[in-house]
Motif scaffolding. Structure first.
Motif, PDB file in Angstrom:
ATOM      1  N   THR A   1      72.090  43.361  55.176  1.00 29.80           N
ATOM      2  CA  THR A   1      72.488  44.556  55.919  1.00 29.80           C
ATOM      3  C   THR A   1      71.940  45.823  55.282  1.00 29.80           C
ATOM      4  O   THR A   1      71.509  45.823  54.133  1.00 29.80           O
ATOM      5  CB  THR A   1      74.022  44.708  56.000  1.00 29.80           C
ATOM      6  OG1 THR A   1      74.532  45.003  54.705  1.00 29.80           O
ATOM      7  CG2 THR A   1      74.693  43.479  56.553  1.00 29.80           C
TER       8      THR A   1
ATOM      9  N   TYR B   1      74.153  48.186  59.270  1.00 26.19           N
ATOM     10  CA  TYR B   1      73.233  47.688  60.277  1.00 26.19           C
ATOM     11  C   TYR B   1      72.790  46.299  59.834  1.00 26.19           C
ATOM     12  O   TYR B   1      72.315  46.114  58.713  1.00 26.19           O
ATOM     13  CB  TYR B   1      72.024  48.617  60.442  1.00 26.19           C
ATOM     14  CG  TYR B   1      71.135  48.178  61.581  1.00 26.19           C
ATOM     15  CD1 TYR B   1      71.427  48.561  62.879  1.00 26.19           C
ATOM     16  CD2 TYR B   1      70.049  47.351  61.351  1.00 26.19           C
ATOM     17  CE1 TYR B   1      70.640  48.134  63.944  1.00 26.19           C
ATOM     18  CE2 TYR B   1      69.262  46.920  62.403  1.00 26.19           C
ATOM     19  CZ  TYR B   1      69.566  47.305  63.704  1.00 26.19           C
ATOM     20  OH  TYR B   1      68.784  46.866  64.734  1.00 26.19           O
ATOM     21  N   LEU B   2      72.943  45.322  60.705  1.00 20.67           N
ATOM     22  CA  LEU B   2      72.649  43.930  60.381  1.00 20.67           C
ATOM     23  C   LEU B   2      71.164  43.632  60.548  1.00 20.67           C
ATOM     24  O   LEU B   2      70.585  43.893  61.608  1.00 20.67           O
ATOM     25  CB  LEU B   2      73.468  43.011  61.293  1.00 20.67           C
ATOM     26  CG  LEU B   2      73.264  41.519  61.117  1.00 20.67           C
ATOM     27  CD1 LEU B   2      73.647  41.070  59.709  1.00 20.67           C
ATOM     28  CD2 LEU B   2      74.081  40.765  62.161  1.00 20.67           C
ATOM     29  N   HIS B   3      70.558  43.073  59.506  1.00 18.07           N
ATOM     30  CA  HIS B   3      69.137  42.722  59.556  1.00 18.07           C
ATOM     31  C   HIS B   3      68.876  41.227  59.654  1.00 18.07           C
ATOM     32  O   HIS B   3      67.823  40.813  60.147  1.00 18.07           O
ATOM     33  CB  HIS B   3      68.397  43.289  58.335  1.00 18.07           C
ATOM     34  CG  HIS B   3      68.100  44.743  58.479  1.00 18.07           C
ATOM     35  ND1 HIS B   3      66.956  45.218  59.064  1.00 18.07           N
ATOM     36  CD2 HIS B   3      68.826  45.828  58.146  1.00 18.07           C
ATOM     37  CE1 HIS B   3      66.970  46.540  59.079  1.00 18.07           C
ATOM     38  NE2 HIS B   3      68.105  46.932  58.531  1.00 18.07           N
TER      39      HIS B   3
ATOM     40  N   VAL C   1      70.999  35.182  63.241  1.00 21.22           N
ATOM     41  CA  VAL C   1      70.455  36.473  63.656  1.00 21.22           C
ATOM     42  C   VAL C   1      69.073  36.578  63.021  1.00 21.22           C
ATOM     43  O   VAL C   1      68.936  36.465  61.802  1.00 21.22           O
ATOM     44  CB  VAL C   1      71.358  37.646  63.200  1.00 21.22           C
ATOM     45  CG1 VAL C   1      70.727  38.981  63.558  1.00 21.22           C
ATOM     46  CG2 VAL C   1      72.743  37.533  63.819  1.00 21.22           C
TER      47      VAL C   1
ATOM     48  N   GLU D   1      65.057  41.264  60.977  1.00 16.76           N
ATOM     49  CA  GLU D   1      64.516  42.512  61.524  1.00 16.76           C
ATOM     50  C   GLU D   1      63.983  43.355  60.371  1.00 16.76           C
ATOM     51  O   GLU D   1      64.666  43.561  59.368  1.00 16.76           O
ATOM     52  CB  GLU D   1      65.584  43.288  62.282  1.00 16.76           C
ATOM     53  CG  GLU D   1      65.013  44.502  62.977  1.00 16.76           C
ATOM     54  CD  GLU D   1      66.012  45.201  63.881  1.00 16.76           C
ATOM     55  OE1 GLU D   1      66.223  46.410  63.675  1.00 16.76           O
ATOM     56  OE2 GLU D   1      66.579  44.534  64.757  1.00 16.76           O
TER      57      GLU D   1
ATOM     58  N   ARG E   1      74.042  44.325  66.182  1.00 10.22           N
ATOM     59  CA  ARG E   1      73.552  44.608  64.830  1.00 10.22           C
ATOM     60  C   ARG E   1      74.172  45.896  64.290  1.00 10.22           C
ATOM     61  O   ARG E   1      74.312  46.061  63.093  1.00 10.22           O
ATOM     62  CB  ARG E   1      72.027  44.740  64.832  1.00 10.22           C
ATOM     63  CG  ARG E   1      71.296  43.425  65.060  1.00 10.22           C
ATOM     64  CD  ARG E   1      69.793  43.650  65.031  1.00 10.22           C
ATOM     65  NE  ARG E   1      69.033  42.479  65.357  1.00 10.22           N
ATOM     66  CZ  ARG E   1      68.479  41.647  64.465  1.00 10.22           C
ATOM     67  NH1 ARG E   1      68.627  41.866  63.186  1.00 10.22           N
ATOM     68  NH2 ARG E   1      67.770  40.608  64.854  1.00 10.22           N
TER      69      ARG E   1
END
Length: 174
Positions: free
Chosen positions: A70, A85-87, A106, A109, A140
């Motif tokens: 994150t 923010y989720l990566h 997920v 990113e 996200r």
């Protein structure tokens, strides 16, 4: 393994992202097979554009881990109202292997910080059994590592590491 936790306190990872924990497993994260992620090191976004190799040094093939990445400084460190923010999330990673053996819940990113220096945090949890992560996040934005861990019965982390990155100017990319 208390020494591995100290930089996480100084870097405010413990507090902003996770609660205090005792590191019981080692993770080795490398970008481009040569850039090792260490607490507080700075990377350019272009250097972290490709998914890293994440090796787990602990447990055995019968133990499983979940990896969360994150950005707790989104959209900017002075006002992180979208924290976190989720990566990336990978679950069911067998011990003594790497993230490619797990299930990507997920997709990765690329970190793209716009304002200021951002921390990008990798947190590793030991699962109680395989396929325990049944509640993937819906978004996200405004992800919370603590809530995700609680909802999926993951407990406290067993390892964590973070790096810093900031917007890359055109001059730096040359």
């Amino acid at each position: 393994m208390t020494r591995t936790v100290e930089p996480l306190v100084v870097g405010r990872v413990i507090g902003d992202v996770i609660d205090p924990f005792i590191a019981t497993t080692k993770i080795k994260i490398t970008y481009n097979n040569r850039k090792l992620v260490c607490n507080g090191y700075e990377f350019y976004p272009s250097a972290v554009a490709i998914k890293p190799k994440v090796e787990i040094h602990g447990g055995d093939m019968r133990s499983f881990f979940t990896l969360v990445m994150t950005d707790p400084d989104s959209p900017g460190p002075s006002d992180p109202y979208l924290r976190e923010y989720l990566h990336w999330i990978v679950t069911d990673i067998p011990g003594t292997t790497d993230a490619t053996f797990g299930r990507e819940v997920v997709s990765y990113e690329i970190p793209r910080p716009n304002i200021g220096i951002h921390r990008f945090v990798f947190v590793l949890f030991k699962q109680k059994r395989r396929q325990t992560v049944l509640n993937p996040p819906l978004s996200r934005h405004s992800f919370c590592t603590r809530t995700f861990a609680a909802e999926n019965d993951l407990g406290l982390p067993v390892a964590a590491v973070y790096f810093n990155a900031q917007r890359e100017t055109a001059a730096r990319r040359r």
